[in-house]
Design a protein around this motif. Structure first.
Motif, PDB file in Angstrom:
ATOM      1  N   GLU A  82     -16.215 -24.085 -12.755  1.00 28.83           N
ATOM      2  CA  GLU A  82     -17.953 -23.683 -12.802  1.00 28.83           C
ATOM      3  C   GLU A  82     -18.619 -24.463 -11.989  1.00 28.83           C
ATOM      4  O   GLU A  82     -19.528 -23.895 -11.433  1.00 28.83           O
ATOM      5  N   SER A  83     -18.152 -25.444 -11.553  1.00 36.51           N
ATOM      6  CA  SER A  83     -19.067 -26.445 -10.450  1.00 36.51           C
ATOM      7  C   SER A  83     -18.772 -25.487  -9.051  1.00 36.51           C
ATOM      8  O   SER A  83     -20.166 -25.449  -8.427  1.00 36.51           O
ATOM      9  N   ALA A  84     -17.715 -25.006  -8.886  1.00 34.62           N
ATOM     10  CA  ALA A  84     -17.782 -24.318  -7.722  1.00 34.62           C
ATOM     11  C   ALA A  84     -18.451 -22.996  -7.667  1.00 34.62           C
ATOM     12  O   ALA A  84     -18.757 -22.484  -6.435  1.00 34.62           O
ATOM     13  N   ALA A  85     -18.056 -22.452  -8.804  1.00 30.02           N
ATOM     14  CA  ALA A  85     -18.832 -21.138  -9.114  1.00 30.02           C
ATOM     15  C   ALA A  85     -20.465 -21.187  -8.908  1.00 30.02           C
ATOM     16  O   ALA A  85     -21.171 -20.415  -8.244  1.00 30.02           O
ATOM     17  N   PHE A  95     -21.720 -23.336  -6.950  1.00 30.48           N
ATOM     18  CA  PHE A  95     -22.523 -23.600  -5.490  1.00 30.48           C
ATOM     19  C   PHE A  95     -22.345 -22.087  -4.833  1.00 30.48           C
ATOM     20  O   PHE A  95     -23.240 -21.649  -4.265  1.00 30.48           O
ATOM     21  N   TYR A  96     -21.092 -21.421  -5.155  1.00 30.05           N
ATOM     22  CA  TYR A  96     -20.904 -20.131  -4.403  1.00 30.05           C
ATOM     23  C   TYR A  96     -21.688 -18.959  -5.025  1.00 30.05           C
ATOM     24  O   TYR A  96     -22.236 -18.174  -4.145  1.00 30.05           O
ATOM     25  N   GLY A  97     -22.359 -19.230  -6.060  1.00 31.60           N
ATOM     26  CA  GLY A  97     -23.304 -18.290  -6.522  1.00 31.60           C
ATOM     27  C   GLY A  97     -24.618 -18.267  -5.908  1.00 31.60           C
ATOM     28  O   GLY A  97     -25.371 -17.301  -6.041  1.00 31.60           O
ATOM     29  N   ARG A  98     -24.852 -19.379  -5.108  1.00 30.01           N
ATOM     30  CA  ARG A  98     -26.000 -19.354  -4.002  1.00 30.01           C
ATOM     31  C   ARG A  98     -25.807 -18.748  -3.015  1.00 30.01           C
ATOM     32  O   ARG A  98     -26.806 -18.200  -2.223  1.00 30.01           O
ATOM     33  N   LEU A  99     -24.443 -18.175  -2.583  1.00 29.92           N
ATOM     34  CA  LEU A  99     -24.291 -17.578  -1.270  1.00 29.92           C
ATOM     35  C   LEU A  99     -23.735 -16.077  -1.516  1.00 29.92           C
ATOM     36  O   LEU A  99     -24.076 -15.341  -0.468  1.00 29.92           O
ATOM     37  N   THR A 100     -23.253 -15.619  -2.656  1.00 32.87           N
ATOM     38  CA  THR A 100     -23.018 -14.418  -2.772  1.00 32.87           C
ATOM     39  C   THR A 100     -23.399 -13.785  -4.088  1.00 32.87           C
ATOM     40  O   THR A 100     -23.536 -14.282  -4.995  1.00 32.87           O
ATOM     41  N   ASP A 101     -23.291 -12.574  -3.897  1.00 33.97           N
ATOM     42  CA  ASP A 101     -23.693 -11.595  -5.238  1.00 33.97           C
ATOM     43  C   ASP A 101     -22.585 -11.531  -6.147  1.00 33.97           C
ATOM     44  O   ASP A 101     -23.130 -11.528  -7.415  1.00 33.97           O
ATOM     45  N   LYS A 102     -21.558 -12.053  -6.139  1.00 34.12           N
ATOM     46  CA  LYS A 102     -20.631 -12.067  -7.150  1.00 34.12           C
ATOM     47  C   LYS A 102     -19.332 -13.183  -7.106  1.00 34.12           C
ATOM     48  O   LYS A 102     -18.792 -13.241  -5.953  1.00 34.12           O
ATOM     49  N   VAL A 103     -19.034 -13.672  -8.133  1.00 37.64           N
ATOM     50  CA  VAL A 103     -17.987 -14.993  -8.079  1.00 37.64           C
ATOM     51  C   VAL A 103     -16.947 -14.393  -9.071  1.00 37.64           C
ATOM     52  O   VAL A 103     -17.359 -14.046 -10.147  1.00 37.64           O
ATOM     53  N   VAL A 104     -15.524 -14.387  -8.762  1.00 40.08           N
ATOM     54  CA  VAL A 104     -14.783 -14.159  -9.594  1.00 40.08           C
ATOM     55  C   VAL A 104     -13.880 -15.316  -9.867  1.00 40.08           C
ATOM     56  O   VAL A 104     -13.334 -16.057  -8.848  1.00 40.08           O
ATOM     57  N   ARG A 105     -13.554 -15.439 -10.936  1.00 40.01           N
ATOM     58  CA  ARG A 105     -13.147 -17.043 -11.443  1.00 40.01           C
ATOM     59  C   ARG A 105     -11.596 -16.704 -11.692  1.00 40.01           C
ATOM     60  O   ARG A 105     -11.039 -15.670 -12.404  1.00 40.01           O
ATOM     61  N   ALA A 106     -10.599 -17.329 -10.674  1.00 38.61           N
ATOM     62  CA  ALA A 106      -9.201 -17.296 -11.039  1.00 38.61           C
ATOM     63  C   ALA A 106      -8.702 -18.202 -12.138  1.00 38.61           C
ATOM     64  O   ALA A 106      -9.526 -19.090 -12.456  1.00 38.61           O
ATOM     65  N   ARG A 107      -7.544 -18.166 -12.655  1.00 42.36           N
ATOM     66  CA  ARG A 107      -7.207 -18.923 -13.758  1.00 42.36           C
ATOM     67  C   ARG A 107      -6.924 -20.312 -13.100  1.00 42.36           C
ATOM     68  O   ARG A 107      -7.286 -21.290 -14.081  1.00 42.36           O
ATOM     69  N   GLY A 108      -6.424 -20.486 -11.953  1.00 41.95           N
ATOM     70  CA  GLY A 108      -6.528 -21.939 -11.428  1.00 41.95           C
ATOM     71  C   GLY A 108      -6.372 -21.925  -9.867  1.00 41.95           C
ATOM     72  O   GLY A 108      -6.432 -20.873  -9.234  1.00 41.95           O
ATOM     73  N   PRO A 109      -6.261 -23.104  -9.366  1.00 40.61           N
ATOM     74  CA  PRO A 109      -5.939 -23.474  -7.814  1.00 40.61           C
ATOM     75  C   PRO A 109      -4.786 -22.400  -7.304  1.00 40.61           C
ATOM     76  O   PRO A 109      -4.878 -21.821  -6.301  1.00 40.61           O
ATOM     77  N   ARG A 110      -3.679 -22.399  -7.983  1.00 38.19           N
ATOM     78  CA  ARG A 110      -2.503 -21.569  -7.551  1.00 38.19           C
ATOM     79  C   ARG A 110      -2.737 -20.170  -7.335  1.00 38.19           C
ATOM     80  O   ARG A 110      -2.151 -19.326  -6.588  1.00 38.19           O
ATOM     81  N   GLU A 111      -3.434 -19.731  -8.364  1.00 39.80           N
ATOM     82  CA  GLU A 111      -3.587 -18.265  -8.507  1.00 39.80           C
ATOM     83  C   GLU A 111      -4.606 -17.856  -7.207  1.00 39.80           C
ATOM     84  O   GLU A 111      -4.541 -16.782  -6.583  1.00 39.80           O
ATOM     85  N   ALA A 112      -5.660 -18.909  -7.062  1.00 43.86           N
ATOM     86  CA  ALA A 112      -6.572 -18.490  -6.044  1.00 43.86           C
ATOM     87  C   ALA A 112      -6.078 -18.382  -4.519  1.00 43.86           C
ATOM     88  O   ALA A 112      -6.144 -17.806  -3.790  1.00 43.86           O
ATOM     89  N   GLU A 113      -5.139 -19.523  -4.453  1.00 46.39           N
ATOM     90  CA  GLU A 113      -4.213 -19.706  -3.132  1.00 46.39           C
ATOM     91  C   GLU A 113      -3.511 -18.472  -2.980  1.00 46.39           C
ATOM     92  O   GLU A 113      -3.398 -18.096  -1.837  1.00 46.39           O
ATOM     93  N   THR A 114      -2.864 -17.936  -4.109  1.00 48.57           N
ATOM     94  CA  THR A 114      -1.997 -16.847  -3.843  1.00 48.57           C
ATOM     95  C   THR A 114      -2.842 -15.342  -3.821  1.00 48.57           C
ATOM     96  O   THR A 114      -2.275 -14.471  -3.398  1.00 48.57           O
ATOM     97  N   VAL A 115      -4.045 -15.525  -3.935  1.00 49.45           N
ATOM     98  CA  VAL A 115      -4.905 -14.140  -3.502  1.00 49.45           C
ATOM     99  C   VAL A 115      -5.019 -14.066  -1.953  1.00 49.45           C
ATOM    100  O   VAL A 115      -4.795 -12.926  -1.901  1.00 49.45           O
TER     101      VAL A 115
END
Length: 402
Positions: free
Chosen positions: A169-172, A174-194
């Motif tokens: 949520e903290s990262a979201a 921050f990025y919510g100030r830059l982009t129209d849409k934030v997508v939350r992955a289950r965790g860091p490994r899932e985001a890295e695998t994206v």
């Protein structure tokens, strides 16, 4: 004015992020991790400076930001995996100054598990703070398409995977100030695998269409017409186009160097794509031979030596290998590129054509490697003695296509 954001690494990932942050009104500090590729035009730099951007060589400022994003390059290591040396250096520099409640985000291309198994213990050991309790830690895959005017950081969804829900949520935020849409992955490994999936998707599909290019040439089939027709299908198909090779900063990942796991499809794609420069040279030699000329002593003009159209970036450009192989055959190679004022191959300068049409008329063979917007391909096809188009950019029948 103190910075709210530190972008650590000002290469192909860090610079667009810094620009987006400044455009969003975030006071941003840029910190270089090494001799990274990527640069700003004087006009872009003036706009960023007036918007609160500043660069620093003193890392002290890293300890006064709310958010720090590590965008350090991860080039190929000798074993084929990612070289994390610059990420490690950036993390140590940040950790020595890390304050509680800071949000740390990694954007560098890495293998799944890197944020938790490599970055987290390093930050905790050096800082004495605990991730998820004293500071937030997350991973977000970089999604940058240099030169794309349609998709920018503002309208490209951002994927985030935090160590804990609070980190996400903290990262979201921050990025919510830059982009129209934030997508939350289950965790860091899932985001890295994206990132792993998105990068390999590109390389595998380019490899498929590159193989189709070779097959269609052998069969006497116009692949470019095939693609034109196929992309009218409204479902189940996305058009990719062949080319002289795959360049850029996003490299395919097969996990073999990291976890001993080979993604067979990716391994095959690498083999196919790495053969394309050689295939281009074979086609060039065959064309010369068909027109009563030998590659030895032939004057060959290369057009567009960057890895992508309308950019000055030469990262992993196939033009290098193509030039080397032509020289090995005894050809006299010159080039033209509006974005590259000088070019060297094997530490030897390659002659640059000043007048494009005159050079094409003089050359025995002209090879279009990159279709920069400034090229008048219709006029070029008239002037050139012999033209090999590796991008399918010239009008039908105006050149020999890959």
């Amino acid at each position: 004015m103190p910075a709210d954001l530190a972008v650590i690494g000002l290469g192909p990932l860090g610079l667009p992020l810094a620009q987006a942050a400044v455009a969003a009104g975030i006071a941003t500090l840029g910190y270089r991790t090494g001799p990274e590729p990527g640069s700003l035009s004087p006009a872009e730099l003036r706009r960023m400076l007036s918007g609160g951007f500043r660069t620093a060589t003193d890392p002290a400022g890293l300890g006064r930001v709310r958010t720090a994003v590590i965008c350090a390059p991860t080039p190929r290591a000798a074993d084929g995996g990612f070289d994390l040396n610059q990420v490690e250096s950036a993390a140590r520099t940040l950790a020595e100054r890390l304050r509680p409640h800071t949000t740390v985000i990694l954007e560098s291309p890495v293998y799944p598990g890197t944020t938790e198994e490599f970055l987290r213990p390093l930050l905790e050991e050096v800082s004495g703070l605990r991730a998820g309790r004293d500071f937030h830690l997350a991973y977000s895959p970089g999604r940058v398409d240099p030169g794309n005017r349609d998709f920018t950081p503002a309208n490209t969804p951002k994927v985030i995977g935090g160590l804990t829900p609070a980190c996400t949520e903290s990262a979201a935020t921050f990025y919510g100030r830059l982009t129209d849409k934030v997508v939350r992955a289950r965790g860091p490994r899932e985001a890295e695998t994206v990132h792993l999936l998105e990068t390999n998707y590109r390389h595998v599909n380019i490899a498929l269409v590159n193989e189709m290019a070779v097959l269609c040439h052998d069969l006497g089939v116009d692949l470019w017409d095939v693609i034109r027709c196929a992309e009218t299908k409204p479902f189940g198909f996305q058009a990719f186009r062949p080319g002289p090779g795959v360049g850029g900063h996003a490299v395919p990942q097969d996990l073999s160097a990291h976890a001993g796991r080979t993604l067979r499809m990716v391994e095959l794609a690498q083999q196919v794509n790495s053969r394309m420069p050689r295939y281009v040279v074979q086609r060039a030699a065959a064309l010369l031979n068909e027109h009563g000329k030998s590659a030895r002593g032939a004057r060959v003009l290369l057009l567009g030596v960057t890895y992508k159209a309308d950019l000055a970036d030469q990262q992993a450009t196939p033009a290098q290998e193509i030039a080397v192989r032509l020289m090995e055959l005894g050809a006299s190679v010159s080039y033209h590129d509006p974005h590259i004022p000088s070019w060297s191959v094997l530490n030897r300068p390659v002659p640059r054509a000043d007048s494009l049409y005159e050079a094409a008329a003089h050359a025995d063979l002209t090879i279009l490697l990159q279709q920069h917007r400034t090229y008048d391909l219709q006029g070029l096809s008239v002037k050139a003695q012999l033209l090999l188009d590796t991008r399918g950019a010239t009008p039908t029948g105006a050149a020999h296509r890959l």
